[in-house]
Design a protein around this motif. Sequence first.
Motif, PDB file in Angstrom:
ATOM      1  N   GLY A  57      71.925   7.559 -29.807  1.00 30.94           N
ATOM      2  CA  GLY A  57      72.986   8.069 -30.677  1.00 30.94           C
ATOM      3  C   GLY A  57      74.361   7.744 -30.145  1.00 30.94           C
ATOM      4  O   GLY A  57      75.258   7.335 -30.899  1.00 30.94           O
TER       5      GLY A  57
ATOM      6  N   GLY B 198      74.975   4.099 -30.655  1.00 23.94           N
ATOM      7  CA  GLY B 198      75.258   3.821 -32.047  1.00 23.94           C
ATOM      8  C   GLY B 198      76.669   4.208 -32.444  1.00 23.94           C
ATOM      9  O   GLY B 198      77.351   3.465 -33.171  1.00 23.94           O
ATOM     10  N   VAL B 199      77.136   5.354 -31.968  1.00 22.01           N
ATOM     11  CA  VAL B 199      78.501   5.796 -32.283  1.00 22.01           C
ATOM     12  C   VAL B 199      79.524   4.843 -31.676  1.00 22.01           C
ATOM     13  O   VAL B 199      80.500   4.451 -32.336  1.00 22.01           O
ATOM     14  CB  VAL B 199      78.727   7.240 -31.782  1.00 22.01           C
TER      15      VAL B 199
ATOM     16  N   CYS C 236      76.946   4.811 -40.952  1.00 20.08           N
ATOM     17  CA  CYS C 236      76.203   4.930 -39.693  1.00 20.08           C
ATOM     18  C   CYS C 236      76.961   5.791 -38.694  1.00 20.08           C
ATOM     19  O   CYS C 236      76.360   6.617 -37.975  1.00 20.08           O
ATOM     20  CB  CYS C 236      75.946   3.541 -39.109  1.00 20.08           C
TER      21      CYS C 236
ATOM     22  N   GLY D 267      75.683   9.448 -37.354  1.00 16.49           N
ATOM     23  CA  GLY D 267      75.468   9.663 -35.930  1.00 16.49           C
ATOM     24  C   GLY D 267      76.215  10.877 -35.404  1.00 16.49           C
ATOM     25  O   GLY D 267      75.686  11.639 -34.588  1.00 16.49           O
TER      26      GLY D 267
ATOM     27  N   GLY E   4      73.243  13.697 -36.581  1.00 15.71           N
ATOM     28  CA  GLY E   4      72.401  12.951 -35.666  1.00 15.71           C
ATOM     29  C   GLY E   4      72.221  13.636 -34.330  1.00 15.71           C
ATOM     30  O   GLY E   4      72.005  14.848 -34.244  1.00 15.71           O
TER      31      GLY E   4
ATOM     32  N   GLU F  25      67.246   7.050 -35.564  1.00 11.91           N
ATOM     33  CA  GLU F  25      68.482   7.150 -34.784  1.00 11.91           C
ATOM     34  C   GLU F  25      68.907   5.782 -34.261  1.00 11.91           C
ATOM     35  O   GLU F  25      70.092   5.443 -34.257  1.00 11.91           O
ATOM     36  CB  GLU F  25      68.275   8.108 -33.617  1.00 11.91           C
TER      37      GLU F  25
ATOM     38  N   ALA G 293      71.160   2.706 -36.071  1.00  7.59           N
ATOM     39  CA  ALA G 293      72.620   2.622 -36.126  1.00  7.59           C
ATOM     40  C   ALA G 293      73.177   1.381 -35.433  1.00  7.59           C
ATOM     41  O   ALA G 293      74.314   0.983 -35.697  1.00  7.59           O
ATOM     42  CB  ALA G 293      73.241   3.882 -35.513  1.00  7.59           C
TER      43      ALA G 293
END
Length: 312
Positions: free
Chosen positions: A32, A35-36, A67, A71, A75, A275, A278
């Motif tokens: 996560g 992804g962020v 996305c 997240g 998320g 998850e 992303a």
Amino acid sequence: MAEIPSLGDECPWSPLDSAYRVYVGVFLIISGILGVVANGWLVTGFLISPLLNIKTHLLILNLTVNCLGRGLLAGFPFAGTSILAGRWLFGAKCCQLFAFLQQLFGMSQVAAVTMLAVERVMVTRYLYSRTHPPLQQYVTGILLCWTTAALWSVPPLLSWGRYGCDPTAMSCSLQWDLNTGYSSKIYNICLLLLGGILPATLMSFCIWCAVSSEGRSSAGMDVDRLSQRALTKTVGVLVPGLCLMWLPHSLLVLWSLTGIPLPVPLVILATMSSEASAVIPISACMACDQNMRRALLGILGISTYSPAKNGR
């Protein structure tokens, strides 16, 4: 049935064994965060780089914002910490809000990816006539993505569908089990057909048509045509990549509808792959489009300029 502490509601799924919680929870938090960071980097590139000025970039930016929002708001900060704790930590009202946001961003992602696939076919057709779809169509398409997502996400808040515990029994999502009421079953079936199978079929067909039309040599193509070809390659990787990451969750939904106990490996795989999806947009952009790669690395002060053709 298991009961989720802090929700006071019976869950049709059995909680994950403690032996798996640490691995799943840690994976959700790490993937996560990645992804962020990745999507924040991509959004920054779209906003500040003069290299990313093609109208298609608006659609990719829309997907990236989806996305990023999923997240942060639906998320790992909530799901990952709850799985590590072995229970939902944030109360019943937050469970409803979390599941609603997860559904909103999830359906908006599906709509955004479908829109990208359709746009690639449109651009391919327009390029042969040396014209392009107007900006208004792109703005309308983005608004349509969010409107469609909202229309699918609000009904469970009005008892047409149901938000509750997810298959880990430690987080929250739309409930797909057969023990819901008649209206929820109708909603779930409509969502599965119109919000899942139909978009997946449409995006697969469109991206196949668009990529097939780009199969010939790039010799003699102008800069605009090369840029569009690189974008088609990017979307051609992005669409199947996201579909592959969404596949375990889709299988989990279908399994839920049978009433058969869910296999633990599928629950874990679906939770982790959702998850991890992303990072697919930035991976496709970096792998397939030289302009995007230059723009993103330029933010870090890394120069990759080359007079060679755009693309890979």
